[in-house]
Write a protein that holds these residues in place. Structure first.
Motif, mmCIF file in Angstrom:
data_model
loop_
_atom_site.group_PDB
_atom_site.id
_atom_site.type_symbol
_atom_site.label_atom_id
_atom_site.label_comp_id
_atom_site.label_asym_id
_atom_site.label_seq_id
_atom_site.Cartn_x
_atom_site.Cartn_y
_atom_site.Cartn_z
ATOM 1 N N PRO A 103 36.888 34.475 31.770
ATOM 2 C CA PRO A 103 37.261 35.083 33.467
ATOM 3 C C PRO A 103 36.039 35.067 34.305
ATOM 4 O O PRO A 103 35.005 35.727 33.808
ATOM 5 N N PRO A 126 31.804 42.749 37.924
ATOM 6 C CA PRO A 126 32.521 43.708 38.796
ATOM 7 C C PRO A 126 32.262 45.377 38.539
ATOM 8 O O PRO A 126 32.009 45.604 37.493
ATOM 9 N N ARG A 178 30.518 28.683 31.688
ATOM 10 C CA ARG A 178 30.666 30.076 31.543
ATOM 11 C C ARG A 178 31.245 30.206 30.202
ATOM 12 O O ARG A 178 32.429 29.610 29.974
#
Ligand code: CP
Length: 299
Positions: free
Chosen positions: A49, A253, A103
């Motif tokens: 993700p 994040p 990724r």
């Protein structure tokens, strides 16, 4: 010049400084180099993700007017039938992209596959705990352009879950190329391997660490990479701990009141939203530099 940007040291100082100037240009102009990059195709392959990295690579491709394809390995791919990541990667590398952005979690089988495709240009967009060079570059770009009061060799303090941080490892490597200092304040039980520590300043005392620093970067507790149960005992960065001349960074994040006190996010010392914004121009610079090298390396 290597056609890989997997680790920061895959590229030399000249490459990174040229990329810095390109990123400054793209930040001002936000335009493509259409003629030079015309007909180039980029694949964005995400096994893990991502929000800011993926979206900024996508926007960078849009701004460069490149043809690109985003591919997320999820339940709608043959992954759900049991296909291994290395087989998915091999399939993807055979699709004929000029550049592939990847990724993934750490997987040596993926690195073995990449070795068999040395002609394919690769940018690493985050590899397990090991490397995230485009993030370290955009952090560097952000303080270089926004924190102009800093000395020529600024001191970056990274604190928290260093053990699982690809951003910390990339900064340790990039700092040797671009001449800045890295200090670590590791959460107990979440330390980085000794061989990387040789190149950095390690602190035990929180106040001493913060006194040393110009730039302060708390990290997220990266629970998705905690494979053994370990007690987390490290307080979030607090407003009152920052000095007037500190600059605050976070790769994101961010977890409010877990990594840093919520009030700090929009504090005037915070460069966090500049980092998000700069992700696009920095990734434009890296993509275009790699594709231009591709031209230069053609027989
Ligand atoms: N910094 C970073 O890699 O964020 P994402 O996981 O949202 O891409």
């Amino acid at each position: 010049m290597s056609n890989r940007l997997f680790y920061a040291f895959d590229k030399d100082r000249e490459f990174w400084l040229a990329a810095l100037e390109r990123a400054k240009f793209f930040k001002k102009n936000k335009i493509s180099e259409t003629e030079e990059l015309q007909n180039k195709q980029v694949g964005l392959l995400f096994f893990e993700p991502s929000s800011r990295t993926r979206w900024s690579f996508e926007k960078a491709c849009l701004n460069l007017k490149l043809d690109y394809m985003v591919s997320v390995v999820d339940q709608n791919t043959s992954h759900s039938k049991g296909e291994r990541d290395e087989d998915t990667l091999e399939l993807y590398l055979n699709l004929g992209f000029d550049l592939v952005v990847i990724r993934s979690k750490e997987n040596t089988a993926l690195q073995e596959v990449l070795k068999s495709y040395p002609h394919v240009k690769i940018i690493n967009a985050g590899y397990g705990s090991q490397a995230h060079p485009s993030q370290a570059f955009l952090d560097y770009f952000t303080w270089t352009t926004e924190a102009t009061s800093l000395s020529a060799k600024p001191k970056l303090l990274i604190l928290g879950d260093i053990k699982h941080s690809r951003v910390a490892r990339s900064h340790i490597r990039l700092s040797k190329i671009l001449s800045y200092e890295v200090g670590l304040l590791e959460a107990p039980g979440f330390e980085v391997e000794e061989e990387l520590k040789a190149a950095v300043v390690c602190f035990k005392d929180r106040k001493q660490a913060l006194d040393w620093a110009d730039l302060v970067m708390p990290l997220r507790v990266q629970k998705e990479r905690h494979f053994e149960a370990k007690k987390w005992d490290f307080p979030p960065l607090r407003s009152k701990e920052l000095k007037k001349d500190h600059f605050l960074l976070h790769p994101g994040p961010f977890m409010r009141n877990e990594d840093l006190e919520e009030d700090l996010i929009h504090d005037k010392k915070s460069l966090i939203f500049k980092q998000k914004e700069n992700g696009v121009s920095c990734r434009m610079a890296l993509i275009s530099s790699m594709l231009k090298e591709c031209e230069e390396n053609k027989p």
